[in-house]
Design an enzyme around this catalytic site. Sequence first.
Site, PDB file in Angstrom:
ATOM      1  CE  LYS A 235      -3.935  -2.318   2.058  1.00  0.00           C
ATOM      2  NZ  LYS A 235      -4.646  -2.760   3.239  1.00  0.00           N
TER       3      LYS A 235
ATOM      4  CD  GLN B 139      -3.691  -4.500   6.316  1.00  0.00           C
ATOM      5  OE1 GLN B 139      -3.568  -3.461   5.665  1.00  0.00           O
ATOM      6  NE2 GLN B 139      -4.266  -5.581   5.805  1.00  0.00           N
TER       7      GLN B 139
ATOM      8  CG  ASP C 123      -9.973  -0.233   4.439  1.00  0.00           C
ATOM      9  OD1 ASP C 123      -9.715  -0.472   3.247  1.00  0.00           O
ATOM     10  OD2 ASP C 123      -9.334  -0.716   5.392  1.00  0.00           O
TER      11      ASP C 123
END
Length: 290
Positions: A54, A98, A121
Site C-alpha cells: 500500500k 490494517q 476503507d
Amino acid sequence: MAAKIIDGKKIASLTRADIASRVAQLKEESGVAPGLAVIIVGNDPASQVYVRNKKKACEEAGMYSVVIEMPEDTTQEALMEQIETLKENDRIHGILVQLPLPAHLDEEAVIAAIPPEKDVDAFHPINTGKIMIGNYDFLPCTPAGVMKLLEHEGVEISGKECVVVGRSNIVGKPQAMLLLHANGTVTICHSRTKNLAEITRRADILVVAIGKANYITGDMIRPGAVVIDVGMNRPAGGKLCGDVDFASCSTVAGAITPVPGGVGPMTITMLLENTLTAAKKAVEKNCKNP
Ligand code: NDP
C-alpha cells in the site's frame, strides 16, 4: 471455447496511471498531496506485505504515505489515541487500520473511531449506510475494484442475473449492493444456501468471495458467464489460488479473472482512488471555510 482472461494487472496499471495524473493535477492546483496513514498492529507477515504494498503504491502515485507500526500488545486506548492524532493531522486524508487486529482489540470500536471523511476503507457504519442508499463518497476497495473490472471489460450489468457467493461486510454484501445499484438482478449465497450450483448456474455474472480454494467448478457455471474470483487462498504447500477452479471454469465461462492477477491488483488501486477523493474533498472544504 476458452474464456477471455480479464487482466486485472493491466487494468490496475492503467487505472493507477490515471490516478497519478489526477494527483499531479491536484498538487498543481492546490499544493496538496493526498496523504494516507496505515496503522498496523502486531507482526502478522501477510498484513506486513499488504501494508508495504500500500505504501509503495501510494508513493508511485505521487501521494504522501506513512506507516505506523504498533506492537502486538498495544492497548485499545493507545490505538484510539493514535487514531485521534491522525484525525487532527491535515497532511493525512485517509486513515486505514490494517485488519485483522489482535484478538484483544475491539475492531468495531476502532473502525467507528475513524472519521467517516478519512475512512478510505469505507468500513465505518456511516459509509456502509451510504453504500446501502447509493449515495457514497467511498466504496470498499475490493467490490469497487470488481466493478471497475466489469466496466473496463464493457460487461453490461443492467437486467443481468448476478450471483454473489459470500456475504461478508467487506466483500459480499457491498458487492451485491453495487451490482444492484447498477440494475443487476442480484442473488446472494452463503454457507447455508441450499443447491448452490443451481443458483450459480443461473448467473450471467458470478462473483465468488468465500475463501475456499477452487470451490466453484466448471459444472456450476453457465456457459458464457462472466466469472469474477475474489478468493485468495494459499493451501498448505501449494500456490496462491482463488475460490474458482480456473482449469474447469475457463473452458465454460465467457470471461474470467485469474488468481493471481485478477481482482487482487485492483484492491490497492481503489484505495488510491479513495485517498485521492478524500484529499479533494478536504481541499473543497477548506476553500469553502478557509
Ligand atoms: P469471510 O470469511 O469474511 O466470508 C466468507 C463468506 O463466504 C461468508 O459469507 C460465508 O458464509 C461464505 N461461505 C463460506 N463457505 C461457503 C460455501 N461452501 N458456500 C457458500 N458460501 C460460503 O471472507 P471475505 O469476504 O473476507 O473473503 C473471501 C475471500 O476473498 C478470501 O479468500 C479472502 O482472502 C479474499 N479476499 C480477497 C481480496 C482481494 O483483494 N482479492 C480482498 C478481500 C478478501 P456465512 O456468512 O454463512 O458464514
